[in-house]
Write a protein that holds these residues in place. Structure first.
Motif, PDB file in Angstrom:
ATOM      1  N   ALA A  32       0.733  -1.270  -0.123  1.00  0.00           N
ATOM      2  CA  ALA A  32       0.085  -0.002  -0.093  1.00  0.00           C
ATOM      3  C   ALA A  32       0.940   1.315   0.117  1.00  0.00           C
ATOM      4  CB  ALA A  32      -0.917  -0.028   1.214  1.00  0.00           C
ATOM      5  N   SER A  73      -1.364  -7.851   2.712  1.00  0.00           N
ATOM      6  CA  SER A  73      -1.587  -6.685   1.745  1.00  0.00           C
ATOM      7  C   SER A  73      -2.383  -7.003   0.575  1.00  0.00           C
ATOM      8  CB  SER A  73       0.000  -6.061   1.159  1.00  0.00           C
ATOM      9  OG  SER A  73      -0.440  -4.848   0.544  1.00  0.00           O
ATOM     10  N   GLY A  75      -4.841  -5.761  -2.951  1.00  0.00           N
ATOM     11  CA  GLY A  75      -5.324  -4.831  -3.913  1.00  0.00           C
ATOM     12  C   GLY A  75      -6.024  -5.232  -4.944  1.00  0.00           C
ATOM     13  N   GLY A 370      -2.784   7.919  -0.851  1.00  0.00           N
ATOM     14  CA  GLY A 370      -2.940   7.156   0.424  1.00  0.00           C
ATOM     15  C   GLY A 370      -2.633   7.753   1.534  1.00  0.00           C
ATOM     16  N   LEU A 381      -1.504   0.699   9.634  1.00  0.00           N
ATOM     17  CA  LEU A 381      -2.484   0.378   8.735  1.00  0.00           C
ATOM     18  C   LEU A 381      -2.521   1.496   7.595  1.00  0.00           C
ATOM     19  CD1 LEU A 381      -5.287  -0.715   7.773  1.00  0.00           C
ATOM     20  CD2 LEU A 381      -6.428   0.929   9.206  1.00  0.00           C
ATOM     21  N   ASP A 382      -2.138   1.047   6.185  1.00  0.00           N
ATOM     22  CA  ASP A 382      -2.173   1.679   5.081  1.00  0.00           C
ATOM     23  C   ASP A 382      -3.401   1.461   4.079  1.00  0.00           C
ATOM     24  OD1 ASP A 382       0.580   2.812   5.618  1.00  0.00           O
ATOM     25  OD2 ASP A 382       1.045   0.625   5.922  1.00  0.00           O
ATOM     26  N   LEU A 383      -3.790   2.420   3.552  1.00  0.00           N
ATOM     27  CA  LEU A 383      -4.768   2.431   2.533  1.00  0.00           C
ATOM     28  C   LEU A 383      -4.389   3.427   1.345  1.00  0.00           C
ATOM     29  CD1 LEU A 383      -7.968   2.890   5.080  1.00  0.00           C
ATOM     30  CD2 LEU A 383      -6.934   0.703   4.236  1.00  0.00           C
ATOM     31  N   THR A 384      -4.981   2.940   0.327  1.00  0.00           N
ATOM     32  CA  THR A 384      -4.387   3.444  -0.841  1.00  0.00           C
ATOM     33  C   THR A 384      -5.485   3.425  -1.871  1.00  0.00           C
ATOM     34  OG1 THR A 384      -2.002   3.275  -0.672  1.00  0.00           O
ATOM     35  CG2 THR A 384      -2.942   3.420  -2.923  1.00  0.00           C
ATOM     36  N   VAL A 395      -8.075  -0.179  -5.221  1.00  0.00           N
ATOM     37  CA  VAL A 395      -7.717   0.091  -4.008  1.00  0.00           C
ATOM     38  C   VAL A 395      -6.690  -0.975  -3.541  1.00  0.00           C
ATOM     39  CG1 VAL A 395     -10.176   1.079  -3.429  1.00  0.00           C
ATOM     40  CG2 VAL A 395      -9.731  -1.424  -3.527  1.00  0.00           C
ATOM     41  N   ALA A 397      -5.302  -2.178   0.498  1.00  0.00           N
ATOM     42  CA  ALA A 397      -5.235  -2.097   1.962  1.00  0.00           C
ATOM     43  C   ALA A 397      -4.187  -2.942   2.433  1.00  0.00           C
ATOM     44  CB  ALA A 397      -6.547  -2.485   2.764  1.00  0.00           C
ATOM     45  N   GLN A 398      -3.416  -2.634   3.533  1.00  0.00           N
ATOM     46  CA  GLN A 398      -2.393  -3.217   4.278  1.00  0.00           C
ATOM     47  C   GLN A 398      -2.339  -3.048   5.717  1.00  0.00           C
ATOM     48  OE1 GLN A 398       1.141  -3.023   2.012  1.00  0.00           O
ATOM     49  NE2 GLN A 398       2.641  -2.888   3.953  1.00  0.00           N
TER      50      GLN A 398
END
Length: 403
Positions: A32, A73, A75, A370, A381-384, A395, A397-398
């Motif tokens: 992400a 992770s 996507g 992101g 917590l990573d969002l893209t 999208v 998410a990780q």
């Protein structure tokens, strides 16, 4: 809500997500942070994601780093400029109406005209979906940093192939020149055609830093087991179904070995350059032959050079592919360049943005962005998200744990 529905409906390769799912990923991985920065990472990835991007970066850890776990992770990205899945549904509804009226001999002319229009509306339309998932455990140490990595990446495309003979027949029925029969419907030749490839990999990454004429150079390698599954989906156009796309009748798989190799060096305390070559062993996996049609998925050796500048608060990165990405032989090749940046607020929160472009103009360019939340620098917590031309959305998410 409309965009969410588009993404859900357009993922005719939904089965890819059950593996896991360039994608949005920069080719063969989903991560992400790097994806939010335009798909960069060859010189800017953290040591925990190094086995996904560039194994040489396993040496780029801090004195307090003991362990990194990415789990998971995931996507996905879809490009559906023609709203293809809805078009297939419209054809099916019009086909069923024509089938019913041809059987009882009433209203077949109007239903034939409607079906012809729906076929013309969808003729030549295409859609594409990509997906990826990754998991990694990285163990930094001064002697031989190592990591265990598992990842899956895949691509799927579908298109509508409408034949002129079908349009001519429906035109004749609509004008009253031909009285349709059930046997005639069985002879219509317009098709829904799709190709998908799913690559799963399991490997161990190791890296070591060498002194080269007084300058530190890191070398990393990831030997891996690689399974490539191909799917050749080819059915009558009124029988298209997302649930059948990965059916066993259309699948063919091969398992073999492969290897990634990477280099990285710090030109200064803030400036890093890197080079990675993924899938050094070229592979070509043919699909099954369905209705006289087959293709092959090419796992191509892919070299990417990257550079990054970071002072701990601001990071900028640039990656450029030196060779084309993997893909089906029948498709135009893609070769990407990405640029991105990150603003890190005291290692508690991060903002990221970037841009990714296909230098061969065969894929849609996209803007990426992101956020990251990393309380106590332990749970991350990573969002893209990604938005591009041709109704392209993605999208990632990780969840990462560092100790």
């Amino acid at each position: 809500m409309m965009k969410a529905n588009l993404i859900t409906r357009s993922l005719f390769s939904t089965g890819l997500l059950t593996l896991s799912a360039s994608a949005l990923a920069a080719g063969t991985w989903a991560e992400a942070r790097n994806d939010a920065m335009g798909g960069t990472g060859v010189a800017s990835a953290h040591y925990g994601s190094a086995p996904l991007v560039n194994p040489a970066l396993l040496t780029q850890f801090g004195p307090k780093d003991d362990l990194s776990i990415i789990l998971p992770s995931v996507g996905a990205r879809v490009s559906d400029p023609d709203n293809l899945v809805d078009g297939f549904d419209d054809v099916k509804s019009a086909w069923d109406a024509f089938d019913a009226q041809a059987g009882d001999g009433t209203g077949a002319d109007s239903s034939a005209t409607n079906l012809k229009q729906k076929l013309q509306d969808i003729s030549g339309h295409q859609g594409k979906a990509e997906a990826a998932a990754s998991a990694a455990i990285a163990v930094p140490n001064a002697t031989l940093p190592f990591a265990f990595v598992a990842k899956g990446w895949g691509t799927a495309n579908a298109k509508a192939t409408v034949t002129q003979s079908d349009l001519a027949y429906l035109d004749a029925v609509g004008s009253g020149a031909i009285q349709p029969t059930q046997a005639d419907l069985d002879k219509l030749t317009s098709r829904a055609e799709g190709l998908a490839a799913l690559v799963t990999e399991y490997g161990v990454s190791v890296a070591h830093q060498f002194d080269l004429a007084g300058h530190p150079v890191s070398v990393g390698v990831t030997p891996k087991v690689q399974r490539v599954s191909t799917y050749n989906y080819n059915v009558a156009i009124n029988n298209f179904s997302t649930s059948d796309f990965r059916g066993g009748d259309y699948e063919r798989s091969e398992t073999g070995g492969n290897v990634d190799v990477g280099l990285a060096t710090n030109l200064s305390s803030e400036w890093t350059v890197g080079l990675v070559a993924q899938n050094l062993v070229a592979r070509s996996v043919e699909t099954k032959e369905i209705n006289g049609i087959k293709d092959s998925f090419k796992v191509r050796p892919q070299a990417t050079v990257g550079t990054a500048w970071s002072n701990g608060i601001v990071t900028t990165a640039l990656d450029i592919d030196l060779t084309p990405a993997s893909g089906f032989a029948s498709e135009e090749k893609s070769q990407y360049a990405g640029i991105g940046a990150e603003l890190n607020a005291w290692s508690w929160a991060q903002l990221r943005a970037g841009y990714r472009a296909d230098m061969r103009n065969s894929d849609n360019n996209a803007f990426t962005a992101g956020i990251g939340l990393s309380p106590f620098d332990v749970v991350h917590l990573d969002l893209t998200g990604l938005v591009g031309s041709g109704r392209t959305y993605g999208v990632v998410a990780q969840l990462t744990y560092t100790f």
